[in-house]
Structure formats: structure tokens, C-alpha cells
Design a protein around this motif. Structure first.
Motif, PDB file in Angstrom:
ATOM      1  N   ALA A  23     -71.554   5.748 -51.847  1.00  0.00           N
ATOM      2  CA  ALA A  23     -72.520   6.394 -50.945  1.00  0.00           C
ATOM      3  C   ALA A  23     -72.813   5.494 -49.757  1.00  0.00           C
ATOM      4  CB  ALA A  23     -73.804   6.718 -51.705  1.00  0.00           C
ATOM      5  N   GLN A  24     -72.959   4.191 -50.004  1.00  0.00           N
ATOM      6  CA  GLN A  24     -73.221   3.267 -48.909  1.00  0.00           C
ATOM      7  C   GLN A  24     -72.029   3.213 -47.960  1.00  0.00           C
ATOM      8  OE1 GLN A  24     -74.078  -0.767 -50.074  1.00  0.00           O
ATOM      9  NE2 GLN A  24     -74.751  -1.330 -48.037  1.00  0.00           N
ATOM     10  N   ALA A  25     -70.821   3.214 -48.481  1.00  0.00           N
ATOM     11  CA  ALA A  25     -69.626   3.214 -47.628  1.00  0.00           C
ATOM     12  C   ALA A  25     -69.571   4.484 -46.794  1.00  0.00           C
ATOM     13  CB  ALA A  25     -68.370   3.064 -48.478  1.00  0.00           C
ATOM     14  N   ASP A  26     -69.919   5.632 -47.399  1.00  0.00           N
ATOM     15  CA  ASP A  26     -69.947   6.883 -46.650  1.00  0.00           C
ATOM     16  C   ASP A  26     -71.012   6.841 -45.560  1.00  0.00           C
ATOM     17  OD1 ASP A  26     -67.887   7.929 -48.121  1.00  0.00           O
ATOM     18  OD2 ASP A  26     -69.182   9.100 -49.461  1.00  0.00           O
ATOM     19  N   ASP A  27     -72.176   6.256 -45.877  1.00  0.00           N
ATOM     20  CA  ASP A  27     -73.226   6.111 -44.867  1.00  0.00           C
ATOM     21  C   ASP A  27     -72.737   5.246 -43.713  1.00  0.00           C
ATOM     22  OD1 ASP A  27     -75.152   7.679 -46.004  1.00  0.00           O
ATOM     23  OD2 ASP A  27     -76.217   6.025 -46.971  1.00  0.00           O
ATOM     24  N   MET A  28     -72.036   4.159 -44.013  1.00  0.00           N
ATOM     25  CA  MET A  28     -71.565   3.265 -42.960  1.00  0.00           C
ATOM     26  C   MET A  28     -70.512   3.951 -42.097  1.00  0.00           C
ATOM     27  SD  MET A  28     -73.440   0.701 -43.205  1.00  0.00           S
ATOM     28  CE  MET A  28     -72.720  -0.544 -42.185  1.00  0.00           C
ATOM     29  N   LYS A  29     -69.663   4.804 -42.678  1.00  0.00           N
ATOM     30  CA  LYS A  29     -68.640   5.509 -41.910  1.00  0.00           C
ATOM     31  C   LYS A  29     -69.263   6.452 -40.888  1.00  0.00           C
ATOM     32  CE  LYS A  29     -65.136   5.429 -45.499  1.00  0.00           C
ATOM     33  NZ  LYS A  29     -64.472   6.215 -46.520  1.00  0.00           N
ATOM     34  N   ARG A  30     -70.427   7.024 -41.211  1.00  0.00           N
ATOM     35  CA  ARG A  30     -71.013   8.007 -40.314  1.00  0.00           C
ATOM     36  C   ARG A  30     -71.569   7.371 -39.048  1.00  0.00           C
ATOM     37  NH1 ARG A  30     -76.540   8.547 -40.289  1.00  0.00           N
ATOM     38  NH2 ARG A  30     -77.609   7.414 -41.914  1.00  0.00           N
ATOM     39  N   TYR A  31     -71.672   6.074 -39.013  1.00  0.00           N
ATOM     40  CA  TYR A  31     -72.223   5.434 -37.824  1.00  0.00           C
ATOM     41  C   TYR A  31     -71.261   5.464 -36.644  1.00  0.00           C
ATOM     42  CZ  TYR A  31     -75.915   4.036 -40.897  1.00  0.00           C
ATOM     43  OH  TYR A  31     -76.939   4.053 -41.782  1.00  0.00           O
ATOM     44  N   VAL A  32     -69.995   5.679 -36.884  1.00  0.00           N
ATOM     45  CA  VAL A  32     -69.078   5.936 -35.780  1.00  0.00           C
ATOM     46  C   VAL A  32     -69.130   7.437 -35.574  1.00  0.00           C
ATOM     47  CG1 VAL A  32     -66.712   5.856 -34.972  1.00  0.00           C
ATOM     48  CG2 VAL A  32     -67.640   3.940 -36.272  1.00  0.00           C
ATOM     49  N   VAL A  33     -69.801   7.838 -34.505  1.00  0.00           N
ATOM     50  CA  VAL A  33     -70.112   9.244 -34.274  1.00  0.00           C
ATOM     51  C   VAL A  33     -68.843  10.001 -33.883  1.00  0.00           C
ATOM     52  CG1 VAL A  33     -71.557  10.824 -32.947  1.00  0.00           C
ATOM     53  CG2 VAL A  33     -72.433   8.576 -33.594  1.00  0.00           C
ATOM     54  N   ALA A  34     -68.620  11.138 -34.540  1.00  0.00           N
ATOM     55  CA  ALA A  34     -67.463  11.979 -34.240  1.00  0.00           C
ATOM     56  C   ALA A  34     -67.472  12.365 -32.768  1.00  0.00           C
ATOM     57  CB  ALA A  34     -67.479  13.227 -35.116  1.00  0.00           C
ATOM     58  N   GLY A  35     -66.311  12.332 -32.147  1.00  0.00           N
ATOM     59  CA  GLY A  35     -66.194  12.697 -30.740  1.00  0.00           C
ATOM     60  C   GLY A  35     -66.334  11.519 -29.790  1.00  0.00           C
ATOM     61  N   LYS A  40     -61.760   7.373 -32.355  1.00  0.00           N
ATOM     62  CA  LYS A  40     -60.307   7.480 -32.222  1.00  0.00           C
ATOM     63  C   LYS A  40     -59.591   6.162 -32.486  1.00  0.00           C
ATOM     64  CE  LYS A  40     -61.220  10.756 -28.551  1.00  0.00           C
ATOM     65  NZ  LYS A  40     -61.357  10.844 -27.118  1.00  0.00           N
ATOM     66  N   LEU A  41     -60.353   5.077 -32.596  1.00  0.00           N
ATOM     67  CA  LEU A  41     -59.759   3.747 -32.734  1.00  0.00           C
ATOM     68  C   LEU A  41     -59.753   3.282 -34.179  1.00  0.00           C
ATOM     69  CD1 LEU A  41     -61.542   2.092 -29.682  1.00  0.00           C
ATOM     70  CD2 LEU A  41     -59.232   3.042 -29.760  1.00  0.00           C
ATOM     71  N   GLU A  42     -58.790   2.438 -34.513  1.00  0.00           N
ATOM     72  CA  GLU A  42     -58.703   1.866 -35.857  1.00  0.00           C
ATOM     73  C   GLU A  42     -59.815   0.844 -36.093  1.00  0.00           C
ATOM     74  OE1 GLU A  42     -57.271   1.814 -39.580  1.00  0.00           O
ATOM     75  OE2 GLU A  42     -56.487   3.071 -37.988  1.00  0.00           O
ATOM     76  N   SER A  43     -60.140   0.054 -35.060  1.00  0.00           N
ATOM     77  CA  SER A  43     -61.229  -0.922 -35.172  1.00  0.00           C
ATOM     78  C   SER A  43     -61.808  -1.180 -33.792  1.00  0.00           C
ATOM     79  CB  SER A  43     -60.730  -2.235 -35.782  1.00  0.00           C
ATOM     80  OG  SER A  43     -59.882  -2.909 -34.891  1.00  0.00           O
ATOM     81  N   CYS A  44     -62.900  -1.903 -33.778  1.00  0.00           N
ATOM     82  CA  CYS A  44     -63.602  -2.241 -32.535  1.00  0.00           C
ATOM     83  C   CYS A  44     -62.848  -3.397 -31.852  1.00  0.00           C
ATOM     84  CB  CYS A  44     -65.031  -2.632 -32.898  1.00  0.00           C
ATOM     85  SG  CYS A  44     -66.201  -2.576 -31.537  1.00  0.00           S
ATOM     86  N   LEU A  50     -66.177  -7.566 -39.513  1.00  0.00           N
ATOM     87  CA  LEU A  50     -66.683  -8.671 -38.699  1.00  0.00           C
ATOM     88  C   LEU A  50     -67.719  -8.161 -37.699  1.00  0.00           C
ATOM     89  CD1 LEU A  50     -66.504 -11.683 -37.959  1.00  0.00           C
ATOM     90  CD2 LEU A  50     -64.651 -11.077 -36.390  1.00  0.00           C
ATOM     91  N   MET A  51     -67.461  -7.030 -37.072  1.00  0.00           N
ATOM     92  CA  MET A  51     -68.406  -6.468 -36.106  1.00  0.00           C
ATOM     93  C   MET A  51     -69.721  -6.090 -36.775  1.00  0.00           C
ATOM     94  SD  MET A  51     -67.231  -6.753 -33.118  1.00  0.00           S
ATOM     95  CE  MET A  51     -68.455  -5.791 -32.240  1.00  0.00           C
ATOM     96  N   ARG A  52     -69.652  -5.534 -37.971  1.00  0.00           N
ATOM     97  CA  ARG A  52     -70.882  -5.142 -38.671  1.00  0.00           C
ATOM     98  C   ARG A  52     -71.781  -6.346 -38.919  1.00  0.00           C
ATOM     99  NH1 ARG A  52     -68.157  -1.018 -42.900  1.00  0.00           N
ATOM    100  NH2 ARG A  52     -68.146   0.768 -41.508  1.00  0.00           N
ATOM    101  N   ARG A  53     -71.179  -7.480 -39.203  1.00  0.00           N
ATOM    102  CA  ARG A  53     -71.976  -8.648 -39.555  1.00  0.00           C
ATOM    103  C   ARG A  53     -72.246  -9.590 -38.385  1.00  0.00           C
ATOM    104  NH1 ARG A  53     -70.253  -6.487 -43.756  1.00  0.00           N
ATOM    105  NH2 ARG A  53     -70.605  -6.926 -45.903  1.00  0.00           N
ATOM    106  N   GLN A  54     -71.396  -9.601 -37.387  1.00  0.00           N
ATOM    107  CA  GLN A  54     -71.503 -10.599 -36.326  1.00  0.00           C
ATOM    108  C   GLN A  54     -71.764 -10.030 -34.931  1.00  0.00           C
ATOM    109  OE1 GLN A  54     -71.195 -13.999 -36.762  1.00  0.00           O
ATOM    110  NE2 GLN A  54     -71.136 -13.645 -38.956  1.00  0.00           N
ATOM    111  N   CYS A  84     -68.110   3.076 -25.364  1.00  0.00           N
ATOM    112  CA  CYS A  84     -67.172   3.425 -26.436  1.00  0.00           C
ATOM    113  C   CYS A  84     -67.838   4.221 -27.562  1.00  0.00           C
ATOM    114  CB  CYS A  84     -66.544   2.153 -26.995  1.00  0.00           C
ATOM    115  SG  CYS A  84     -65.138   2.448 -28.080  1.00  0.00           S
ATOM    116  N   HIS A  85     -69.074   3.890 -27.902  1.00  0.00           N
ATOM    117  CA  HIS A  85     -69.725   4.489 -29.064  1.00  0.00           C
ATOM    118  C   HIS A  85     -70.626   5.675 -28.737  1.00  0.00           C
ATOM    119  CE1 HIS A  85     -68.317   1.702 -32.112  1.00  0.00           C
ATOM    120  NE2 HIS A  85     -68.454   0.742 -31.225  1.00  0.00           N
ATOM    121  N   ILE A  86     -70.788   6.001 -27.474  1.00  0.00           N
ATOM    122  CA  ILE A  86     -71.667   7.103 -27.074  1.00  0.00           C
ATOM    123  C   ILE A  86     -71.096   8.441 -27.529  1.00  0.00           C
ATOM    124  CG2 ILE A  86     -70.661   7.575 -24.802  1.00  0.00           C
ATOM    125  CD1 ILE A  86     -74.379   7.165 -25.319  1.00  0.00           C
TER     126      ILE A  86
END
Length: 156
Positions: A23-35, A40-44, A50-54, A84-86
Motif C-alpha cells: 500500500a505504501q509503494a502504491d501511495d508513493m507511485k501516485r505522487y508522479v501525477v498522470a499526464g 513519461k520518464l523512467e527516473s528523475c 535517491l530523489m525521494r530521500r535526498q 516536469c512534475h506539474i
């Protein structure tokens, strides 16, 4: 008997823990907003974990380089994060990234961390026209022209 009860209890506890992690992993995935471009990117600009923590360390380092040393690079710029994240609503109006259901706002709410970057910085891409509701709110405060002028002409 006691051993089997203990075993069943440990198995149940393990299953609850695994479900919570999923459930926590699913919650974290939703933070990259669709659209968003980020979806569209594999990573930041760095690997996701690393981005989540740093990310705050990267942003602070960028702030020091920009403000104190006059070095402007895009890799860790806050405006680059916003661009990028808007996400956009049905009318293609960008949604402020610090709202509770948007990228920065959702993750900071989940982590119970104060999000004050956007007290000064734009929460939508620079040059974005204000929607009617935002314009009316700013008109009531007497600052609409100043805000729109800032977005049209200045990088912040």
C-alpha cells in the motif's frame, strides 16, 4: 499448541506487514501525477529512491550555487522540478504543484513535512496565465496585475 498459535500469529503479522508495504509503494507511485512530463520518464534527474530521500539536499545545494555563487544550472533547479512534475486540469490550466493532490503537496503531506518553498517560488510554470478563480482572488487582494506581470516577465 502454543507453538502453532505463535506461528500463525507471526505469519499473519508478516502478511499485514507485506500488505502495508505494498500500500505504501502504491501511495508513493501516485505522487508522479498522470499526464505530467515526469510520468513519461523512467527516473528523475537522479534515481527515484535517491530523489525521494535526498531532493532537499539537491535543492539546498542548488540554492547556494545560484544565490551565493551566481551559478545557474538546470539539473536541480526548483523551476525544473515544477516544469516536469506539474499536471494540468481538463482546461489545460496547470495545477499548483503544492496542492494536497499534486506532486509536491501529496508527498509532503504523506511525510508530514512542511512545504514552504512555494511561499516565495511559483507553484506553476513561469509565464502561465492565471485561471479565472485565481485572477478573481488576486483582484480581491489588489495584486493580480503584479502577479501576472511577474509570471510573464521574470524567472523566479
Amino acid at each position: 499448541m502454543a507453538k502453532s498459535v505463535l506461528t500463525v500469529g507471526l505469519v499473519a503479522l508478516g502478511l499485514v506487514w507485506a500488505l502495508a508495504q505494498t500500500a505504501q509503494a502504491d501511495d508513493m507511485k501516485r505522487y508522479v501525477v498522470a499526464g505530467s512530463q515526469a510520468a513519461k520518464l523512467e527516473s528523475c534527474v537522479e534515481p527515484t529512491e535517491l530523489m525521494r530521500r535526498q531532493h532537499m539536499e539537491f535543492i539546498k545545494h542548488q540554492r547556494i550555487a545560484t544565490v551565493h555563487e551566481g551559478i545557474r544550472i538546470e539539473k536541480y533547479s526548483l523551476s525544473g522540478c515544477v516544469d516536469c512534475h506539474i499536471s494540468y486540469n481538463a482546461e489545460q490550466i496547470p495545477q499548483p504543484i503544492n496542492q494536497a493532490d499534486q506532486f509536491c503537496g501529496a508527498c509532503h503531506a504523506f511525510a508530514a513535512v512542511n512545504l514552504n518553498c512555494f511561499d516565495c517560488h511559483a507553484a506553476v510554470p513561469n509565464g502561465t496565465p492565471l485561471d479565472a478563480a485565481a485572477m478573481a482572488a488576486h483582484d480581491a487582494a489588489g495584486v493580480a496585475a503584479q502577479v501576472q506581470s511577474h509570471r510573464d516577465g521574470e524567472n523566479h
